[in-house]
Design a protein around this motif. Structure first.
Motif, PDB file in Angstrom:
ATOM      1  N   VAL A  21       0.837  -1.202   0.000  1.00 60.99           N
ATOM      2  CA  VAL A  21       0.000   0.000   0.000  1.00 60.99           C
ATOM      3  C   VAL A  21       0.874   1.254   0.000  1.00 60.99           C
ATOM      4  O   VAL A  21       0.605   2.216  -0.728  1.00 60.99           O
ATOM      5  N   LEU A  22       1.914   1.260   0.820  1.00 60.29           N
ATOM      6  CA  LEU A  22       2.821   2.406   0.859  1.00 60.29           C
ATOM      7  C   LEU A  22       3.517   2.618  -0.478  1.00 60.29           C
ATOM      8  O   LEU A  22       3.672   3.760  -0.938  1.00 60.29           O
ATOM      9  N   LEU A  23       3.922   1.525  -1.095  1.00 64.77           N
ATOM     10  CA  LEU A  23       4.569   1.643  -2.406  1.00 64.77           C
ATOM     11  C   LEU A  23       3.586   2.129  -3.468  1.00 64.77           C
ATOM     12  O   LEU A  23       3.967   2.844  -4.400  1.00 64.77           O
ATOM     13  N   ARG A  24       2.315   1.745  -3.331  1.00 60.96           N
ATOM     14  CA  ARG A  24       1.304   2.243  -4.274  1.00 60.96           C
ATOM     15  C   ARG A  24       1.090   3.745  -4.096  1.00 60.96           C
ATOM     16  O   ARG A  24       0.861   4.475  -5.074  1.00 60.96           O
ATOM     17  N   ILE A  25       1.155   4.218  -2.858  1.00 61.40           N
ATOM     18  CA  ILE A  25       1.041   5.663  -2.631  1.00 61.40           C
ATOM     19  C   ILE A  25       2.193   6.384  -3.326  1.00 61.40           C
ATOM     20  O   ILE A  25       2.004   7.436  -3.958  1.00 61.40           O
ATOM     21  N   ARG A  26       3.388   5.808  -3.215  1.00 59.88           N
ATOM     22  CA  ARG A  26       4.531   6.401  -3.910  1.00 59.88           C
ATOM     23  C   ARG A  26       4.324   6.386  -5.422  1.00 59.88           C
ATOM     24  O   ARG A  26       4.616   7.379  -6.116  1.00 59.88           O
ATOM     25  N   SER A  27       3.798   5.279  -5.944  1.00 63.47           N
ATOM     26  CA  SER A  27       3.572   5.171  -7.390  1.00 63.47           C
ATOM     27  C   SER A  27       2.506   6.148  -7.857  1.00 63.47           C
ATOM     28  O   SER A  27       2.625   6.755  -8.935  1.00 63.47           O
ATOM     29  N   ARG A  28       1.461   6.325  -7.052  1.00 65.24           N
ATOM     30  CA  ARG A  28       0.407   7.271  -7.434  1.00 65.24           C
ATOM     31  C   ARG A  28       0.935   8.699  -7.444  1.00 65.24           C
ATOM     32  O   ARG A  28       0.569   9.500  -8.325  1.00 65.24           O
ATOM     33  N   ALA A  33       2.635  13.194 -10.944  1.00 67.14           N
ATOM     34  CA  ALA A  33       3.693  14.105 -11.385  1.00 67.14           C
ATOM     35  C   ALA A  33       3.928  14.012 -12.894  1.00 67.14           C
ATOM     36  O   ALA A  33       4.238  15.027 -13.547  1.00 67.14           O
ATOM     37  N   ILE A  34       3.816  12.804 -13.458  1.00 65.47           N
ATOM     38  CA  ILE A  34       4.106  12.656 -14.896  1.00 65.47           C
ATOM     39  C   ILE A  34       2.856  12.763 -15.761  1.00 65.47           C
ATOM     40  O   ILE A  34       2.950  12.677 -16.997  1.00 65.47           O
ATOM     41  N   LEU A  35       1.688  12.974 -15.144  1.00 63.68           N
ATOM     42  CA  LEU A  35       0.452  13.073 -15.925  1.00 63.68           C
ATOM     43  C   LEU A  35       0.492  14.228 -16.929  1.00 63.68           C
ATOM     44  O   LEU A  35       0.135  14.028 -18.109  1.00 63.68           O
ATOM     45  N   PRO A 213      12.156  -7.275   0.404  1.00 61.81           N
ATOM     46  CA  PRO A 213      12.367  -6.088  -0.443  1.00 61.81           C
ATOM     47  C   PRO A 213      11.235  -5.080  -0.375  1.00 61.81           C
ATOM     48  O   PRO A 213      11.487  -3.868  -0.396  1.00 61.81           O
ATOM     49  N   ASP A 214       9.981  -5.536  -0.320  1.00 61.43           N
ATOM     50  CA  ASP A 214       8.865  -4.595  -0.267  1.00 61.43           C
ATOM     51  C   ASP A 214       8.856  -3.806   1.036  1.00 61.43           C
ATOM     52  O   ASP A 214       8.649  -2.581   1.040  1.00 61.43           O
ATOM     53  N   ILE A 215       9.068  -4.502   2.156  1.00 61.92           N
ATOM     54  CA  ILE A 215       9.082  -3.829   3.454  1.00 61.92           C
ATOM     55  C   ILE A 215      10.261  -2.868   3.532  1.00 61.92           C
ATOM     56  O   ILE A 215      10.130  -1.739   4.021  1.00 61.92           O
ATOM     57  N   ALA A 216      11.430  -3.294   3.050  1.00 65.24           N
ATOM     58  CA  ALA A 216      12.605  -2.423   3.074  1.00 65.24           C
ATOM     59  C   ALA A 216      12.376  -1.182   2.222  1.00 65.24           C
ATOM     60  O   ALA A 216      12.722  -0.061   2.629  1.00 65.24           O
ATOM     61  N   ALA A 217      11.773  -1.350   1.036  1.00 67.13           N
ATOM     62  CA  ALA A 217      11.515  -0.203   0.170  1.00 67.13           C
ATOM     63  C   ALA A 217      10.492   0.747   0.797  1.00 67.13           C
ATOM     64  O   ALA A 217      10.636   1.975   0.725  1.00 67.13           O
ATOM     65  N   ALA A 218       9.462   0.181   1.425  1.00 65.74           N
ATOM     66  CA  ALA A 218       8.450   1.023   2.070  1.00 65.74           C
ATOM     67  C   ALA A 218       9.062   1.814   3.226  1.00 65.74           C
ATOM     68  O   ALA A 218       8.762   2.992   3.418  1.00 65.74           O
ATOM     69  N   LEU A 255       2.467  13.638   1.652  1.00 62.15           N
ATOM     70  CA  LEU A 255       2.630  12.199   1.415  1.00 62.15           C
ATOM     71  C   LEU A 255       2.721  11.432   2.723  1.00 62.15           C
ATOM     72  O   LEU A 255       2.152  10.334   2.850  1.00 62.15           O
ATOM     73  N   LEU A 256       3.438  11.983   3.698  1.00 61.16           N
ATOM     74  CA  LEU A 256       3.580  11.271   4.969  1.00 61.16           C
ATOM     75  C   LEU A 256       2.248  11.173   5.698  1.00 61.16           C
ATOM     76  O   LEU A 256       1.978  10.171   6.371  1.00 61.16           O
ATOM     77  N   ARG A 257       1.415  12.200   5.554  1.00 62.48           N
ATOM     78  CA  ARG A 257       0.103  12.139   6.186  1.00 62.48           C
ATOM     79  C   ARG A 257      -0.726  11.004   5.598  1.00 62.48           C
ATOM     80  O   ARG A 257      -1.463  10.322   6.312  1.00 62.48           O
ATOM     81  N   ALA A 258      -0.570  10.772   4.290  1.00 66.19           N
ATOM     82  CA  ALA A 258      -1.287   9.663   3.660  1.00 66.19           C
ATOM     83  C   ALA A 258      -0.698   8.310   4.040  1.00 66.19           C
ATOM     84  O   ALA A 258      -1.393   7.295   4.013  1.00 66.19           O
TER      85      ALA A 258
END
Length: 583
Positions: A21-28, A33-35, A213-218, A255-258
């Motif tokens: 979920v955290l990584l999806r927030i980063r992706s969104r 930004a690139i939209l 890897p997912d937890i470390a990246a998050a 972002l941190l609030r989300a």
């Protein structure tokens, strides 16, 4: 599959789900930004194919392109700010394997039994807690405060390097990516070896989820946002540099609030999975060891606030705090019926035996504790010297009493209070203080004025004290030691974690009157300064501690009634009219 394995698997999967979920927030956030750039590409592609032609569409295309360029530049700015921001690192005392081979062997054995990666290194913290800390950020791997290769605990090392020996099958970079195990230094002195192993088992078990890897990246994503916010809030930025950092901090805060709720839930699931895994190691002993954790915390808190703090205020720092906590907890076990029997464990091997030089480790942790909780310099110097427990009564207690008594008389001189009637009116006496506080007008008149004067004098002296001074003293300027573990906290004020709120004027007045009484008892009744491990400075009369002075002093200070104190003085044999030696 056992119930423990099922619980661990469910916890691990829940943690991974939150990490995704955290990584999806980063992706969104990246997608947003690139939209504009994507829209600009579509518009220019349509123009190349002969669609959406005309002056109006040309204006739209170039407007969207301009917006896309600006958004991409801002995105790069925010990304660079997050990537370059230094995450907060806990100030610790480094411990190399050469300085603690048995401790590293215990940690490595725990990791093997739990089937998780071993921590990359071990460090000590002057607090009653233990945790894993990721120090893989490049800002933490170089410079004076980097990793565990440098720091005030250099005396703990016997050679270069601090990494645990890697398992043969582990990749070469494993030790660089594994977190650091931070252990509360009071645990090493109070706990036995088996108890320490039981307490560390769930902590070491957390290296397993940390390697996912997912937890470390998050975690890196969340830490980067937090560091960017702290970097933007740092003082001393000019408008040219401060404005972009402030904007980056604002975006990071959104972002941190989300992310906040999902990150907290991920960490909770990680802790639950680690706890379930650790049940296979010393589970029965962990229950008893947790009792020792609570007892250690209580004794450590009393030692810092009642024993260490008076010494710190006098410009002295006890160099054996961790050894002192054993004496404090032993005394607590003697006084507290609920803690009775805990001291019987002291016949077993203490965990501090796992260190090659426990004295050096204790000294380094004691100095760091003084910095964190009081704000002292990073190294000894004029007005900031170590003190042994044997020297504490004379070097701290007696000096504290006489300094406070001298301050009390200076304030009385400032208020124009006449000396008490004596053969020599120029010498300071306890009678002068008692006559002033019990004189006409009641306690509300002379008491409040004297308390205000003492409070102002204490504040003025603390503001002028060099022990809290600039870089030449190693104070908040962070320039006193090349390998200061507080460097990564920036130039913020010390202490980071003050122990007590400022004292009120009435409390200061009561302390100063009690100090004057103690000085008179030492000079005229044969009393002596002493140390109580739970209550700090103590007055010894006939070799026994007198703990009944507070109530008579408060009656004089708050009510203006000298009779209880006069009775106490008569019982002890103190002459209030005799001169008292001051500093």
């Amino acid at each position: 599959m056992s119930g423990t394995d099922v619980g661990e698997e469910l916890g691990a999967r829940a943690a991974q789900a939150r990490a995704l979920v955290l990584l999806r927030i980063r992706s969104r956030a990246l997608a947003v930004a690139i939209l504009p750039a994507a829209v600009a590409v579509v518009l220019f592609a349509a123009d190349a194919q002969g669609h959406l032609a005309g002056p109006a569409w040309d204006a739209v295309r170039w407007t969207v392109l301009g917006v896309a360029v600006v958004v991409l530049l801002v995105t790069v700015l925010v990304a660079v700010s997050v990537a370059r921001a230094r995450p907060a690192m806990s100030p610790t005392v480094p411990v190399s394997e050469e300085g603690a081979p048995d401790l590293y062997r215990l940690v490595r054995d725990l990791a093997d039994r739990l089937d998780v990666p071993a921590p990359s290194a071990v460090a000590l913290t002057p607090d009653c807690d233990s945790w894993l800390e990721d120090r893989t950020h490049r800002a933490l791997r170089k410079g004076p405060g980097a990793a565990l290769r440098k720091g005030p605990g250099a005396a703990l090392r016997k050679g270069p390097g601090v990494s645990l020996p890697k398992r043969p099958e582990a990749p070469a970079e494993a030790a660089d990516t594994a977190p650091v195990l931070v252990i509360g230094s009071p645990f090493l002195w109070w706990m036995r070896v088996a108890e320490l192993r039981a307490v560390l088992a769930p902590v070491v078990a957390g290296t397993g989820p940390s390697a996912h890897p997912d937890i470390a990246a998050a975690r890196r994503f969340v830490r980067g946002l937090d560091a960017a916010i702290a970097d933007a809030a740092a003082p001393g930025r000019g408008p040219v540099r401060g404005a972009p950092l402030a904007f980056a901090g604002w975006v990071a805060r959104l972002l941190l609030r989300a992310c906040r709720g999902h990150a907290a839930e991920m960490e909770r699931c990680v802790a639950a999975a680690a706890s379930m895994r650790a049940q296979t190691v010393d589970y029965g002993l962990r229950i008893a060891a947790q009792e020792q954790v609570g007892l250690a915390y209580a004794g450590w808190d009393r030692l810092l606030t009642r024993v260490a703090l008076p010494a710190w205020r006098m410009g002295r720092w006890p160099s054996r705090l961790d050894a002192g906590v054993v004496s404090a907890l032993t005394e607590l076990s003697r006084r507290d019926r609920l803690a009775d029997g805990f001291a019987l464990r002291l016949g077993e091997r203490p965990a501090c035996d796992l260190l090659e030089e426990p004295g050096a480790a204790d000294e380094a942790a004691s100095l760091l504790a003084a910095r964190l909780f009081h704000g002292g310099p990073a190294k000894s110097g004029p007005g900031w010297a170590p003190v042994d427990w044997q020297q504490y009564p004379d070097e701290v207690v007696d000096r504290k009493w006489r300094s406070e008594a001298a301050r009390l008389h200076r304030v009385l001189d400032t208020l124009g209070v006449p000396r008490a009637s004596a053969a020599d009116p120029a010498v300071p006496t306890l009678a002068r203080v008692m006559e002033h506080l019990s004189g006409p007008g009641g306690p509300g008149g002379p008491g409040e004025a004297l308390a205000a004067g003492i409070g102002a004098a204490v504040a003025r002296e603390e503001a002028e004290a060099p022990v809290h001074g600039g870089p030449e003293q190693g104070g908040p300027g962070r320039g006193g030691a090349a390998d200061d573990p507080l460097d990564l906290w920036g130039p913020g004020p010390l202490p980071l974690f003050p122990l007590q709120p400022p004292r009120t004027g009435t409390e200061l007045l009561a302390d100063h009157v009690a100090a004057m009484v103690c000085c008179a008892a030492v000079d005229t009744a044969g009393a002596a300064p002493g140390l109580d491990w739970l209550d700090g400075p103590a007055l010894l009369v006939g070799g026994e501690r007198r703990a009944d002075l507070a109530a008579p002093v408060l009656s004089l200070v708050e009510d203006g009634d000298p009779d209880p104190l006069l009775n106490w003085l008569a019982e002890v044999g103190v002459r209030s009219d005799k001169p008292v030696r001051l500093v």
